[in-house]
Design a protein around this motif. Structure first.
Motif, short mmCIF file in Angstrom:
data_model
loop_
_atom_site.label_atom_id
_atom_site.label_comp_id
_atom_site.label_asym_id
_atom_site.label_seq_id
_atom_site.Cartn_x
_atom_site.Cartn_y
_atom_site.Cartn_z
N GLY A 244 0.82 -1.22 0.00
CA GLY A 244 0.00 0.00 0.00
C GLY A 244 0.85 1.26 0.00
O GLY A 244 0.33 2.36 0.07
N THR A 245 2.17 1.09 -0.10
CA THR A 245 3.06 2.25 -0.15
C THR A 245 3.54 2.48 -1.58
O THR A 245 3.88 1.52 -2.27
CB THR A 245 4.29 2.03 0.77
OG1 THR A 245 3.82 1.83 2.10
CG2 THR A 245 5.22 3.21 0.75
N LEU A 246 3.53 3.74 -2.00
CA LEU A 246 4.08 4.08 -3.31
C LEU A 246 5.41 4.79 -3.12
O LEU A 246 5.56 5.59 -2.20
CB LEU A 246 3.13 5.03 -4.06
CG LEU A 246 1.90 4.44 -4.70
CD1 LEU A 246 1.04 5.56 -5.30
CD2 LEU A 246 2.28 3.45 -5.80
N LEU A 247 6.37 4.47 -3.98
CA LEU A 247 7.67 5.13 -3.92
C LEU A 247 7.82 6.06 -5.13
O LEU A 247 7.53 5.66 -6.26
CB LEU A 247 8.79 4.09 -3.92
CG LEU A 247 8.80 3.13 -2.72
CD1 LEU A 247 9.87 2.07 -2.90
CD2 LEU A 247 9.01 3.90 -1.42
N ILE A 248 8.24 7.28 -4.83
CA ILE A 248 8.35 8.30 -5.89
C ILE A 248 9.78 8.81 -5.93
O ILE A 248 10.38 9.08 -4.89
CB ILE A 248 7.44 9.50 -5.59
CG1 ILE A 248 5.99 9.06 -5.45
CG2 ILE A 248 7.56 10.57 -6.66
CD1 ILE A 248 5.10 10.16 -4.89
N GLU A 249 10.31 8.97 -7.15
CA GLU A 249 11.62 9.62 -7.30
C GLU A 249 11.42 10.86 -8.16
O GLU A 249 10.82 10.76 -9.25
CB GLU A 249 12.61 8.66 -7.96
CG GLU A 249 14.01 9.24 -8.06
CD GLU A 249 15.01 8.27 -8.69
OE1 GLU A 249 16.16 8.67 -8.90
OE2 GLU A 249 14.63 7.13 -8.99
N VAL A 250 11.86 12.01 -7.67
CA VAL A 250 11.71 13.25 -8.44
C VAL A 250 13.07 13.73 -8.89
O VAL A 250 14.10 13.41 -8.29
CB VAL A 250 11.03 14.37 -7.60
CG1 VAL A 250 9.58 14.02 -7.32
CG2 VAL A 250 11.79 14.63 -6.30
N VAL A 251 13.09 14.50 -9.98
CA VAL A 251 14.36 15.08 -10.43
C VAL A 251 14.27 16.60 -10.35
O VAL A 251 13.20 17.18 -10.54
CB VAL A 251 14.70 14.66 -11.89
CG1 VAL A 251 15.21 13.24 -11.92
CG2 VAL A 251 13.52 14.82 -12.82
N GLY A 252 15.38 17.23 -10.02
CA GLY A 252 15.39 18.69 -9.90
C GLY A 252 16.52 19.11 -8.99
O GLY A 252 17.26 18.28 -8.48
N GLU A 253 16.62 20.42 -8.76
CA GLU A 253 17.73 20.90 -7.92
C GLU A 253 17.51 20.51 -6.46
O GLU A 253 16.44 20.01 -6.11
CB GLU A 253 17.93 22.42 -8.08
CG GLU A 253 16.86 23.27 -7.45
CD GLU A 253 15.72 23.64 -8.41
OE1 GLU A 253 14.96 24.55 -8.08
OE2 GLU A 253 15.60 22.97 -9.48
N THR A 254 18.53 20.80 -5.60
CA THR A 254 18.44 20.47 -4.17
C THR A 254 17.18 21.06 -3.58
O THR A 254 16.83 22.21 -3.88
CB THR A 254 19.66 21.07 -3.43
OG1 THR A 254 20.81 20.88 -4.24
CG2 THR A 254 19.86 20.43 -2.07
N GLY A 255 16.52 20.30 -2.76
CA GLY A 255 15.30 20.80 -2.10
C GLY A 255 14.03 20.40 -2.83
O GLY A 255 12.92 20.54 -2.30
N THR A 256 14.18 19.88 -4.05
CA THR A 256 12.99 19.49 -4.83
C THR A 256 12.20 18.41 -4.10
O THR A 256 10.96 18.45 -4.05
CB THR A 256 13.42 18.96 -6.22
OG1 THR A 256 14.16 19.98 -6.86
CG2 THR A 256 12.23 18.58 -7.06
N GLN A 257 12.96 17.45 -3.52
CA GLN A 257 12.29 16.33 -2.84
C GLN A 257 11.45 16.85 -1.66
O GLN A 257 10.30 16.44 -1.47
CB GLN A 257 13.34 15.33 -2.35
CG GLN A 257 12.75 14.07 -1.78
CD GLN A 257 13.82 13.02 -1.44
OE1 GLN A 257 14.93 13.08 -1.96
NE2 GLN A 257 13.49 12.09 -0.59
N ASP A 258 12.02 17.82 -0.90
CA ASP A 258 11.28 18.38 0.25
C ASP A 258 10.03 19.13 -0.23
O ASP A 258 8.95 18.98 0.35
CB ASP A 258 12.17 19.36 1.04
CG ASP A 258 13.27 18.63 1.79
OD1 ASP A 258 13.15 17.38 1.91
OD2 ASP A 258 14.24 19.27 2.21
N ARG A 259 10.21 19.93 -1.27
CA ARG A 259 9.05 20.71 -1.78
C ARG A 259 7.94 19.77 -2.23
O ARG A 259 6.77 19.98 -1.95
CB ARG A 259 9.49 21.58 -2.97
CG ARG A 259 10.25 22.85 -2.55
CD ARG A 259 10.23 23.87 -3.67
NE ARG A 259 10.91 23.38 -4.87
CZ ARG A 259 10.42 23.45 -6.11
NH1 ARG A 259 9.23 23.98 -6.33
NH2 ARG A 259 11.10 22.98 -7.13
N MET A 260 8.33 18.72 -2.93
CA MET A 260 7.35 17.75 -3.43
C MET A 260 6.65 17.08 -2.25
O MET A 260 5.42 16.91 -2.25
CB MET A 260 8.06 16.70 -4.30
CG MET A 260 7.15 15.63 -4.88
SD MET A 260 6.10 16.28 -6.21
CE MET A 260 5.22 14.78 -6.68
N GLY A 261 7.43 16.71 -1.23
CA GLY A 261 6.86 16.05 -0.05
C GLY A 261 5.83 16.93 0.64
O GLY A 261 4.72 16.48 0.97
#
Ligand code: ATP
Ligand code: MG
Length: 331
Positions: A244-261
């Motif tokens: 029931g968990t989905l794993l996502i990988e995003v691309v972009g500059e530093t901090g992109t993962q936090d913003r997406m989260g």
């Protein structure tokens, strides 16, 4: 051995339901001091079946009984539709066996050894030579096949043992701990071979190991023994049910993962960082929309590229950890 049943063996009965290669019914082996198999009921089909259990779980005992080399104390079993109590020879004609322990004469080359066994199984001289060359090539022993086996490495000995199990073109092979003693690279090669035997060569495989992790990779079905009892028998995909968990990988500059989260959380998807991925718990989502659509639209709004979006699968070993006592080594 030829194609005809030897005197004294009744004619083989009709074969079992399609796709069923082994069935056991209340199979029990009592060695006196040890109850090695305890009322075992299992069904094994085509493809690759992993037989997993800790040392002493009863794996080798089960294989020897199925081959008719050892009599059960109680219970019944059929192999390729043949009853083990009546058709041991007919079973052994159609089944290959790679034993757990070393059984190779040290002064004989792999080529002579495998060729000899091919002729013993009834193949004419020329055909035996041809099959021997083929099978040694398949297992990756072409170069060294004329050297005495006493000088072989553990990996080469395992390959020679595997070759002799395949040379008479069996319908089913029992491989007892084929990765035993191998280094990680040789282990991977052996597991790949096991998978090819089951899928490309169309030979049903029952392969044992005490390592769940390695059989998970190559088996269609996994049977788990614990002190002679059946702990679980399932298709490998059932062990790997989605969490029931989905794993996502995003691309972009530093901090992109936090913003997406943060944006996903605001859109009603509980999530947390997991290495370079974002894990989303879809079972606690507070949005009525399709979760995949929410992820796509959130990434689009932020101008973030999605490199990966996949379900997180449990591994067999995780199933065991949750099960409590029955933790088996996994690597
Ligand atoms: N010939 C025998 N006489 C008495 N006990 C035996 C005999 N063969 C096996 N056993 C016992 O039966 C149990 C099952 O042994 P078996 O060799 O089938 O286990 P296994 O799962 O193959 O173990 P391993 O992973 O160590 O190869 C063990 O407790 C073993 O000591
Ligand atoms: Mg064993």
């Amino acid at each position: 051995m030829g194609d005809h049943a030897p005197d004294g063996e009744p004619p083989p009965p009709e074969v079992e339901p399609a796709g069923r290669v082994i069935t056991t019914d209340g199979l029990t082996k009592d060695y006196g001091a040890v109850l090695a198999l305890d009322s075992l009921d299992i069904v094994v089909g085509e493809g690759v079946t992993g037989l997993v259990g800790a040392n002493g779980a009863g794996k080798s005992t089960l294989i020897k009984i199925l081959l008719g080399l050892l009599a059960p104390t109680r219970g019944r079993a059929t192999v390729l539709g043949l009853d083990i109590a009546q058709h041991g020879e007919a079973i052994r004609r159609q089944v290959g066996y790679m034993p757990e322990h070393e059984c190779l004469p040290p002064d004989v080359s792999a080529s002579d050894f495998v060729n000899h066994l091919a002729q013993m199984s009834g193949l004419p001289r020329a055909a035996a030579r041809e099959r021997t060359a083929d099978v040694l090539r398949h297992v990756g022993l072409a170069e060294e096949r004329y050297r005495p086996m006493g000088g072989y490495s553990t990996g080469m000995k395992q390959r020679a043992k595997l070759a002799q199990a395949l040379v008479h073109d069996p319908r089913l092979v029992f491989l007892d701990e084929p990765t035993n003693g191998l280094d990680p690279a040789a282990r991977d090669d052996m597991l790949e071979l096991v998978q090819r035997i089951g899928h490309d060569f169309g030979i049903a495989v029952l392969v044992t190991s005490h390592l769940l992790g390695e059989l998970e990779r190559v088996s269609d079905h996994v049977v788990i023994l614990d002190s002679g009892r059946l702990l679980r028998s399932s298709a490998t995909t059932e062990f790997l049910d989605s969490t029931g968990t989905l794993l996502i990988e995003v691309v972009g500059e530093t901090g992109t993962q936090d913003r997406m989260g943060q944006a996903l959380a605001a859109a009603g998807l509980p999530c947390w960082p997991q290495g370079h991925l974002i894990a989303v718990d879809t079972t606690r989502a507070t949005t009525d929309r399709d979760v995949h659509d929410v992820i796509r639209d959130t990434a689009c709004d932020l101008g973030v590229g999605l490199a990966r979006l996949q379900a997180d699968h449990r591994r067999i070993e995780d199933v065991f950890r949750e099960g409590g006592d029955h933790v088996l080594p996994t690597s």
